[in-house]
Design a protein around this motif. Structure first.
Motif, PDB file in Angstrom:
ATOM      1  N   LYS A 105       0.820  -1.201   0.000  1.00 12.96           N
ATOM      2  CA  LYS A 105       0.000   0.000   0.000  1.00 12.96           C
ATOM      3  C   LYS A 105       0.865   1.267   0.000  1.00 12.96           C
ATOM      4  O   LYS A 105       0.473   2.304  -0.553  1.00 12.96           O
ATOM      5  CB  LYS A 105      -0.941   0.022   1.200  1.00 12.96           C
ATOM      6  N   LEU A 106       2.022   1.222   0.625  1.00 16.43           N
ATOM      7  CA  LEU A 106       2.934   2.363   0.593  1.00 16.43           C
ATOM      8  C   LEU A 106       3.501   2.539  -0.811  1.00 16.43           C
ATOM      9  O   LEU A 106       3.595   3.658  -1.317  1.00 16.43           O
ATOM     10  CB  LEU A 106       4.058   2.184   1.614  1.00 16.43           C
ATOM     11  N   LYS A 107       3.869   1.427  -1.449  1.00 18.59           N
ATOM     12  CA  LYS A 107       4.332   1.519  -2.836  1.00 18.59           C
ATOM     13  C   LYS A 107       3.218   2.019  -3.744  1.00 18.59           C
ATOM     14  O   LYS A 107       3.468   2.778  -4.698  1.00 18.59           O
ATOM     15  CB  LYS A 107       4.821   0.143  -3.305  1.00 18.59           C
ATOM     16  N   HIS A 108       1.975   1.638  -3.452  1.00 16.81           N
ATOM     17  CA  HIS A 108       0.818   2.120  -4.192  1.00 16.81           C
ATOM     18  C   HIS A 108       0.741   3.647  -4.116  1.00 16.81           C
ATOM     19  O   HIS A 108       0.564   4.332  -5.139  1.00 16.81           O
ATOM     20  CB  HIS A 108      -0.433   1.472  -3.592  1.00 16.81           C
ATOM     21  N   LEU A 109       0.898   4.201  -2.908  1.00 15.29           N
ATOM     22  CA  LEU A 109       0.888   5.652  -2.745  1.00 15.29           C
ATOM     23  C   LEU A 109       1.997   6.300  -3.558  1.00 15.29           C
ATOM     24  O   LEU A 109       1.768   7.303  -4.255  1.00 15.29           O
ATOM     25  CB  LEU A 109       1.042   6.016  -1.264  1.00 15.29           C
ATOM     26  N   ILE A 110       3.193   5.748  -3.485  1.00 17.02           N
ATOM     27  CA  ILE A 110       4.328   6.311  -4.225  1.00 17.02           C
ATOM     28  C   ILE A 110       4.053   6.301  -5.718  1.00 17.02           C
ATOM     29  O   ILE A 110       4.309   7.286  -6.427  1.00 17.02           O
ATOM     30  CB  ILE A 110       5.617   5.546  -3.888  1.00 17.02           C
ATOM     31  N   ASP A 111       3.511   5.206  -6.226  1.00 19.23           N
ATOM     32  CA  ASP A 111       3.217   5.122  -7.659  1.00 19.23           C
ATOM     33  C   ASP A 111       2.179   6.149  -8.086  1.00 19.23           C
ATOM     34  O   ASP A 111       2.206   6.636  -9.223  1.00 19.23           O
ATOM     35  CB  ASP A 111       2.744   3.714  -8.019  1.00 19.23           C
ATOM     36  N   LEU A 112       1.264   6.496  -7.189  1.00 22.02           N
ATOM     37  CA  LEU A 112       0.243   7.492  -7.510  1.00 22.02           C
ATOM     38  C   LEU A 112       0.806   8.914  -7.518  1.00 22.02           C
ATOM     39  O   LEU A 112       0.504   9.704  -8.414  1.00 22.02           O
ATOM     40  CB  LEU A 112      -0.917   7.399  -6.519  1.00 22.02           C
ATOM     41  N   VAL A 113       1.617   9.247  -6.522  1.00 24.47           N
ATOM     42  CA  VAL A 113       2.038  10.653  -6.374  1.00 24.47           C
ATOM     43  C   VAL A 113       3.323  10.983  -7.110  1.00 24.47           C
ATOM     44  O   VAL A 113       3.593  12.164  -7.394  1.00 24.47           O
ATOM     45  CB  VAL A 113       2.186  11.040  -4.890  1.00 24.47           C
ATOM     46  N   ALA A 114       4.134   9.988  -7.431  1.00 27.71           N
ATOM     47  CA  ALA A 114       5.427  10.267  -8.079  1.00 27.71           C
ATOM     48  C   ALA A 114       5.214  10.549  -9.557  1.00 27.71           C
ATOM     49  O   ALA A 114       5.517   9.727 -10.421  1.00 27.71           O
ATOM     50  CB  ALA A 114       6.383   9.094  -7.877  1.00 27.71           C
ATOM     51  N   GLN A 115       4.685  11.730  -9.843  1.00 27.23           N
ATOM     52  CA  GLN A 115       4.348  12.112 -11.204  1.00 27.23           C
ATOM     53  C   GLN A 115       5.322  13.178 -11.715  1.00 27.23           C
ATOM     54  O   GLN A 115       5.639  14.137 -11.011  1.00 27.23           O
ATOM     55  CB  GLN A 115       2.910  12.635 -11.272  1.00 27.23           C
ATOM     56  N   ARG A 116       5.744  12.985 -12.931  1.00 26.88           N
ATOM     57  CA  ARG A 116       6.635  13.947 -13.597  1.00 26.88           C
ATOM     58  C   ARG A 116       5.973  15.322 -13.672  1.00 26.88           C
ATOM     59  O   ARG A 116       4.776  15.434 -13.938  1.00 26.88           O
ATOM     60  CB  ARG A 116       6.968  13.438 -14.995  1.00 26.88           C
ATOM     61  N   ASN A 117       6.751  16.344 -13.407  1.00 27.14           N
ATOM     62  CA  ASN A 117       6.326  17.750 -13.403  1.00 27.14           C
ATOM     63  C   ASN A 117       5.520  18.127 -12.166  1.00 27.14           C
ATOM     64  O   ASN A 117       5.036  19.254 -12.075  1.00 27.14           O
ATOM     65  CB  ASN A 117       5.529  18.114 -14.659  1.00 27.14           C
ATOM     66  N   TYR A 118       5.403  17.203 -11.213  1.00 27.81           N
ATOM     67  CA  TYR A 118       4.699  17.492  -9.966  1.00 27.81           C
ATOM     68  C   TYR A 118       5.608  17.264  -8.761  1.00 27.81           C
ATOM     69  O   TYR A 118       5.834  18.165  -7.979  1.00 27.81           O
ATOM     70  CB  TYR A 118       3.424  16.658  -9.863  1.00 27.81           C
ATOM     71  N   LEU A 119       6.121  16.044  -8.608  1.00 29.11           N
ATOM     72  CA  LEU A 119       7.077  15.786  -7.529  1.00 29.11           C
ATOM     73  C   LEU A 119       8.519  15.750  -8.030  1.00 29.11           C
ATOM     74  O   LEU A 119       9.445  15.923  -7.250  1.00 29.11           O
ATOM     75  CB  LEU A 119       6.751  14.461  -6.811  1.00 29.11           C
ATOM     76  N   PHE A 120       8.689  15.514  -9.312  1.00 31.30           N
ATOM     77  CA  PHE A 120      10.044  15.519  -9.878  1.00 31.30           C
ATOM     78  C   PHE A 120       9.986  15.992 -11.324  1.00 31.30           C
ATOM     79  O   PHE A 120       8.934  15.966 -11.977  1.00 31.30           O
ATOM     80  CB  PHE A 120      10.687  14.128  -9.795  1.00 31.30           C
ATOM     81  N   ALA A 121      11.139  16.441 -11.810  1.00 32.04           N
ATOM     82  CA  ALA A 121      11.266  16.856 -13.205  1.00 32.04           C
ATOM     83  C   ALA A 121      12.226  15.918 -13.920  1.00 32.04           C
ATOM     84  O   ALA A 121      13.116  15.333 -13.301  1.00 32.04           O
ATOM     85  CB  ALA A 121      11.786  18.295 -13.277  1.00 32.04           C
ATOM     86  N   TYR A 122      12.028  15.772 -15.216  1.00 34.38           N
ATOM     87  CA  TYR A 122      12.930  14.956 -16.036  1.00 34.38           C
ATOM     88  C   TYR A 122      12.974  15.561 -17.430  1.00 34.38           C
ATOM     89  O   TYR A 122      11.931  15.722 -18.075  1.00 34.38           O
ATOM     90  CB  TYR A 122      12.452  13.507 -16.092  1.00 34.38           C
ATOM     91  N   ASP A 123      14.164  15.914 -17.887  1.00 40.08           N
ATOM     92  CA  ASP A 123      14.309  16.569 -19.179  1.00 40.08           C
ATOM     93  C   ASP A 123      14.832  15.640 -20.263  1.00 40.08           C
ATOM     94  O   ASP A 123      15.255  16.083 -21.333  1.00 40.08           O
ATOM     95  CB  ASP A 123      15.234  17.787 -19.062  1.00 40.08           C
ATOM     96  N   GLY A 124      14.793  14.332 -19.995  1.00 42.57           N
ATOM     97  CA  GLY A 124      15.311  13.363 -20.952  1.00 42.57           C
ATOM     98  C   GLY A 124      16.744  12.956 -20.664  1.00 42.57           C
ATOM     99  O   GLY A 124      17.233  11.969 -21.213  1.00 42.57           O
ATOM    100  N   LYS A 125      17.401  13.703 -19.781  1.00 41.52           N
ATOM    101  CA  LYS A 125      18.793  13.406 -19.438  1.00 41.52           C
ATOM    102  C   LYS A 125      18.993  13.227 -17.938  1.00 41.52           C
ATOM    103  O   LYS A 125      19.766  12.371 -17.514  1.00 41.52           O
ATOM    104  CB  LYS A 125      19.716  14.516 -19.952  1.00 41.52           C
TER     105      LYS A 125
END
Length: 212
Positions: A105-125
């Protein structure tokens, strides 16, 4: 100060990890009565499934594409969880070890909230954090003691702290402290009580650091 407290054990008042984190938060409140606590128990939260609509919403959000009604509805629920992380000044998280890792259930929460441009950024590199949480404490409880040079070394068996510490720092926790309570549950309850008492004492010593 706003504290996001994340509970990941289903055992309620019988949970060692919950008892330890709540004891720590009460100690913090004694020093700072302006603290506001948002308790997120992953077992009580009715987390939405990360299913077909959620996956569709995730990719459409990244690409700024129009969502279906079902995708929009689930994305709103995901956003409400994300906002609780974004609104936090501090994070307190307690988790038992399940099968050498995290409760699902904790991993479930992480999978829901760990969204690009919200909790982290990724520019392809490279990845970058988007949260601004100054300090966090994670309490890890385990039934056994994991030591290098024994049949159960942490380098092989610990997939609990290694993952969660990494993830919290990835999304933007600036200063993270981990308190590991080994032998929280075993055949010798007296030994367990000693371990839990040491864990509680360690947490009490971290109150001043956590609040500064």
């Amino acid at each position: 100060m706003r504290i996001l407290e994340i509970q990941s054990s289903p055992r309620g008042e019988s949970s060692d990890s919950i008892n330890l984190t709540q004891s720590f938060i009460e100690a913090c409140k004694s020093d700072n009565n302006s603290i506001v606590v948002d308790t997120l128990n992953v077992w009580h939260e009715s987390l939405p499934e990360f299913d077909y609509e959620a996956i569709g919403a995730k990719y459409k959000a990244v690409k700024h594409e129009t969502m279906t009604e079902a995708e929009s509805n689930i994305w709103e629920r995901i956003q409400s969880l994300i906002h609780r992380f974004q609104n936090a000044d501090r994070i307190v998280l307690g988790t038992p070890m399940w099968n050498f890792g995290l409760p699902y259930k904790l991993k479930h929460l992480i999978d829901l909230v760990a969204q690009r441009n919200y909790l982290f950024a990724y520019d392809g590199k490279q990845y970058g954090p988007l949260l601004n949480v100054e300090r966090a404490i994670v309490v890890y409880t385990r039934g056994s003691r994991f030591l290098e040079g024994t049949p159960i070394p942490p380098s092989r068996f610990d997939h609990q702290a290694t993952y969660l510490d990494f993830w919290l720092q990835l999304v933007g926790v600036q200063d993270l402290r981990s308190v590991v309570v080994d032998n929280a549950w075993n055949r010798d309850r007296q030994e367990s009580e000693v371990s839990l008492a040491k864990g509680k004492a360690t947490l009490e010593q971290l109150v001043e650091w956590f609040l500064c």
